[in-house]
Design an enzyme around this catalytic site. Sequence first.
Site, mmCIF file in Angstrom:
data_model
loop_
_atom_site.group_PDB
_atom_site.id
_atom_site.type_symbol
_atom_site.label_atom_id
_atom_site.label_comp_id
_atom_site.label_asym_id
_atom_site.label_seq_id
_atom_site.Cartn_x
_atom_site.Cartn_y
_atom_site.Cartn_z
ATOM 1 N N HIS A 78 55.244 -3.648 -111.483
ATOM 2 C CA HIS A 78 56.051 -3.772 -110.273
ATOM 3 C C HIS A 78 57.494 -3.388 -110.608
ATOM 4 O O HIS A 78 58.071 -3.877 -111.577
ATOM 5 C CB HIS A 78 55.991 -5.199 -109.740
ATOM 6 C CG HIS A 78 54.658 -5.593 -109.201
ATOM 7 N ND1 HIS A 78 54.158 -5.089 -108.027
ATOM 8 C CD2 HIS A 78 53.703 -6.434 -109.679
ATOM 9 C CE1 HIS A 78 52.963 -5.607 -107.789
ATOM 10 N NE2 HIS A 78 52.660 -6.420 -108.784
ATOM 11 N N PHE A 267 48.041 -20.446 -107.023
ATOM 12 C CA PHE A 267 49.329 -20.981 -106.583
ATOM 13 C C PHE A 267 49.296 -21.156 -105.066
ATOM 14 O O PHE A 267 49.331 -20.176 -104.320
ATOM 15 C CB PHE A 267 50.461 -20.048 -107.010
ATOM 16 C CG PHE A 267 50.249 -19.500 -108.395
ATOM 17 C CD1 PHE A 267 50.156 -20.349 -109.488
ATOM 18 C CD2 PHE A 267 50.078 -18.141 -108.601
ATOM 19 C CE1 PHE A 267 49.913 -19.859 -110.759
ATOM 20 C CE2 PHE A 267 49.850 -17.636 -109.869
ATOM 21 C CZ PHE A 267 49.764 -18.492 -110.945
ATOM 22 N N ASP A 269 50.153 -21.232 -101.676
ATOM 23 C CA ASP A 269 51.255 -20.802 -100.836
ATOM 24 C C ASP A 269 50.754 -20.488 -99.434
ATOM 25 O O ASP A 269 49.767 -21.052 -98.997
ATOM 26 C CB ASP A 269 51.947 -19.585 -101.465
ATOM 27 C CG ASP A 269 51.023 -18.366 -101.553
ATOM 28 O OD1 ASP A 269 49.845 -18.463 -101.155
ATOM 29 O OD2 ASP A 269 51.489 -17.307 -102.016
ATOM 30 N N ASP A 343 48.943 -9.287 -104.104
ATOM 31 C CA ASP A 343 49.296 -7.863 -104.028
ATOM 32 C C ASP A 343 48.521 -7.178 -102.905
ATOM 33 O O ASP A 343 49.074 -6.358 -102.156
ATOM 34 C CB ASP A 343 48.997 -7.169 -105.360
ATOM 35 C CG ASP A 343 49.978 -7.564 -106.455
ATOM 36 O OD1 ASP A 343 51.041 -8.127 -106.126
ATOM 37 O OD2 ASP A 343 49.679 -7.307 -107.635
#
Length: 366
Positions: A78, A267, A269, A343
Site C-alpha cells: 500500500h 479486528f 470494526d 481491502d
Amino acid sequence: MSDSEPDEDLLNLLRQSLGIGSKPSSTLPDIQVLKGAEYVYHNSIDVALDTHGTKAAAAQIWDLMQETSYSFKTWSEHSLHPKGKNEATVNFIFLMDLLNFCFWSDSSDPQQRFAVEYQGQRWTGYWSLVAAIHRALEEDIPITTPSFWRNDTDYTNDLLRHVFRSATEERIPLLDERINCIREAGRILMAEFDGSVLELIQEAKQSAAALVNLLVVRFSCFKDIASFENETIHFYKRAQIFVADLWACFEGQSYGTFNDIDTITMFADYRIPQMLHSLGCLRYSPSLESRIRNLKQLESGGSWEIQLRGCSIWCVELIRREILRQHPKAEVNAILIDFFLYDTMKEREVEAKETIPHHRTRSIWY
C-alpha cells in the site's frame, strides 16, 4: 468502575502474559476476545451466521488470496504504509493505530466528506489518517514522537488540529477524542516506558497476547470492552491491529516477531461486518437491517453493535477453521483474512458495488 481504575481481570491477564506471579505455563497467554465473540454468537438474536454462506465464503476467500498471492507482504505494498524497518516506523504505526477509528461521514456527498490532500490527491477514510501523519512529518512536525504528544505547551491542540486539517469543510470525526488519546499515550509512554514505544514492545517478550494485554491495561484508550447479557466482552480492535501491523510491516521479523501471532483475532470494526453480510455469512433481523440501510446510528456499546462485532469475530474464526480444514498446510490466520476482507470492501466502495451500507457508530474503539 471508571476507566482510570484498575481492572483486576485485565491485570491478572497481564500478569499471566508476562509470567508474573505464577509458575511457568506451557499454555499461551489469553486475550479473551475469541471466547467473548463465541458467547455473543450463541446469545445473539439480531445477527446470525449462515453456515453454508460461511463455508462458501471460506472457499472464495482462499481462492482469491491464492490468485493474488495475498500475504503479510501485501501490507507494505500500500503506497502510504511506511516502508522503513526501524524505530521511526514503529512510532508511526503506534500513532496510526492509536487513532485508527471512526472515519465515516454524515455527508451524502463524497466530495464534501473529510479528506486529506497529500501527494497530489485526496485521501479519505483510514488512508486520510495515514496521509495526515506523512504530511505532518514532511512539515517538520514531530507527530510520531511520544514526547511531542505530552508537550501541550509547545505543541498545542491548535497545532494538532492543523495536522488533521481537512481539504473540505468537514473536519475529521471525533477530533477532540483523538487529541485526548494522543495526550494520554504520551503521558503513559513517558512515565512508564521512558518515552519509547520500543520499550513497550520489548516488555511483551515477543508475545502478541502479552502486548495486547499491556496496551489495554496501561492505556484506557485501548480498553475496548463492553457488557452483553451479563458478560464482559473483550474486543480490543486497535490493540490487536497494532500487533498485526507490526507483524505485517516487519514481516514477522525484528519488532514484528511474535511467537503467538495466531492468537490475534479479526479486528471488529464497521467494514468487516459489511463485507461478511455481502458474502452471505451474516444475516440481520429486519429491524437491525432496516436501521443499517437507512443510515441510522447504532449506540456504542448497545446490543445491536455488540452482536455485529462479536458475530463478525466468530465468523472470521469459522472461515479460518474452514480454510485450514480444506487446506491443512495453508498459512492463514485471522489477521490476513481481515486485511483481505478490508481491502476488498474498500475496492467495492470505490467501484460502487456495496450491497449494504456499513453500520454507523461513533466511538474511539473502531
